[in-house]
Design an enzyme around this catalytic site. Sequence first.
Site, PDB file in Angstrom:
ATOM      1  N   HIS A 174      -4.699   7.108  -1.020  1.00 22.50           N
ATOM      2  CA  HIS A 174      -4.514   6.070   0.008  1.00 22.50           C
ATOM      3  C   HIS A 174      -5.329   6.344   1.266  1.00 22.50           C
ATOM      4  CE1 HIS A 174      -0.975   3.936  -1.793  1.00 22.50           C
ATOM      5  NE2 HIS A 174      -1.091   4.988  -2.574  1.00 22.50           N
ATOM      6  N   ASP A 388      -9.484   5.378   9.043  1.00 16.24           N
ATOM      7  CA  ASP A 388      -8.270   4.926   8.350  1.00 16.24           C
ATOM      8  C   ASP A 388      -8.651   4.527   6.934  1.00 16.24           C
ATOM      9  OD1 ASP A 388      -5.675   4.051   7.846  1.00 16.24           O
ATOM     10  OD2 ASP A 388      -5.499   3.017   9.776  1.00 16.24           O
TER      11      ASP A 388
HETATM   12  O1  F6P Z   1      -1.227   6.488   4.544  1.00 13.31           O
HETATM   13  C1  F6P Z   1      -0.830   7.701   4.049  1.00 13.31           C
HETATM   14  C2  F6P Z   1       0.657   7.931   4.154  1.00 13.31           C
HETATM   15  O2  F6P Z   1       1.003   9.164   3.578  1.00 13.31           O
HETATM   16  C3  F6P Z   1       1.463   6.860   3.485  1.00 13.31           C
HETATM   17  O3  F6P Z   1       1.597   7.090   2.131  1.00 13.31           O
HETATM   18  C4  F6P Z   1       2.740   6.905   4.250  1.00 13.31           C
HETATM   19  O4  F6P Z   1       3.405   5.686   4.232  1.00 13.31           O
HETATM   20  C5  F6P Z   1       2.289   7.233   5.652  1.00 13.31           C
HETATM   21  O5  F6P Z   1       1.075   7.939   5.511  1.00 13.31           O
HETATM   22  C6  F6P Z   1       3.343   7.981   6.427  1.00 13.31           C
HETATM   23  O6  F6P Z   1       3.325   9.328   6.090  1.00 13.31           O
HETATM   24  P1  F6P Z   1       4.571  10.287   5.944  1.00 13.31           P
HETATM   25  O7  F6P Z   1       5.119  10.119   4.564  1.00 13.31           O
HETATM   26  O8  F6P Z   1       3.991  11.637   6.177  1.00 13.31           O
HETATM   27  O9  F6P Z   1       5.578   9.894   6.985  1.00 13.31           O
END
Ligand code: F6P
Length: 482
Positions: A174, A388
């Site tokens: 992602h 991003d």
């Molecule tokens: O965009 C990457 C990501 O890991 C997403 O999968 C997730 O929603 C967001 O960042 C928030 O991250 P975390 O799970 O570390 O709170």
Amino acid sequence: MPRKSETAGRPKRSKASFVVVANRLPVDRSIGPDGREEWRTSPGGLVAALEPVLAQNSGTWVGWTGAPDDKQPPFEADDLRMVPVTLSADEVADYYEGFSNATLWPLYHDVTAPPVFERRWWDAYREVNRRFAAVAAEEAATGAIVWVQDYQLQLVPALLRAERPDLRIGFFNHIPFPGYELYSRLPWRTQVVEGLLGADLIGFQRRDDASNFLRAARVLTGATTRGSVIEVAPKDGAPGRHLRAAPFPISIDTAGLEALSRRPDVVGRANELRSELGNPSTVLLGVDRLDYTKGILHRLRAYGELLDDGELGPPGTVLIQVASPSRERVGEYQNLRDEVELIVGRVNGDHSSVGNPAIHYLHQSFPKEEMAALYLLADVMLVTPLRDGMNLVAKEYVACHHDLHGALVLSEFTGAADELRQAFLVNPYDIDGMKDAILAAVRATPVEQSRRMRPLRRRVIEADVHHWANTFLGALDMVTTS
Ligand code: F6P
């Protein structure tokens, strides 16, 4: 949507033909008014993206509940089987906060903060990846599709293949995959690439991310590539294989969000917010996790200078900045919060009057109804990350603006900028350029706004999250592995 934990007395389900493996389960635990445990859909891009897909293919989701030492047994939520993976407090510190979010996260986001290389964190990353792979191997039926998500679990594809060669394994990253000059700093660069090469299909957000990975695979493992196809030579008794690495830009549930933005209560809330703000002629909005990759400081600097220059200012113009709390135990995130709050305080100190703050700063998370009302309210949306993978906020804003009103200021360094070409594109490092783009967006006539918004909407309507998942899963189905 509220979801009840229903662990007690359920018959054991048969193995799943579709398994999602992600760092987090798509639920948050809370205690309901009757004192019983409840699970609610948690906010976040990944959950928003995969929830509709799982609802269509009743599947199993393997992930962490988000709490340390949480020994939660598998449970059912709607038609979805949740299988928690337990992480100890040390593993949360070393695998999640450490290797995932203080090593890989900054490295993969163009070193917007210095990555920390700590050998103990790598050991924890390997151990936790092993555990996720073991749970997925246990849950998957013969020949099942297993879709592994994101940078926290890059070793899972190869670990899973070693145990279950019958599975069809997809991986989707992602976040960006960095250029080789940056990636090659990682002391465990070869092991990570080898972990990913266990998949049949590796999806990235952008073409550049896929090319960066293909190069790393060639240089570090001697794999040969032709277009998106990678040929891995036989090694240590394992046969040679073909797999693919290609871009599959993620998206949102566009129709669902548009429907929400048309709901009378949401429209009413947007009107109420505007009136509470004193009916300004222009509302600017920023919505981000409080993360140093999001370019919040650069945006506030540009906005502050526009106020200093007398180009914009309250009460006619206001900025709402939602900065939702994130990874609060990681040092860089703590520093960022201090810096953001310092600049917000300074700008407000210089430019606010009683009852008319220049910046409404909200270090909070909001339910999706409130977010839709904020998007509707915003005349100008500021999305200015330094880097991003995609940025779903930009797409969410466009999905809500069915009346073609509004202007999107979007960083070139987001995956979304590859698709949303008619936005006001900016280089967030160029403060003067960003000031010009913000002013152009604020001053855009209704005709100019709709001229830009129409093609943006066409893109997010056509390429929604269903299209993303179907395209990825269709391509996974087509990969010939021999
Ligand atoms: O965009 C990457 C990501 O890991 C997403 O999968 C997730 O929603 C967001 O960042 C928030 O991250 P975390 O799970 O570390 O709170």
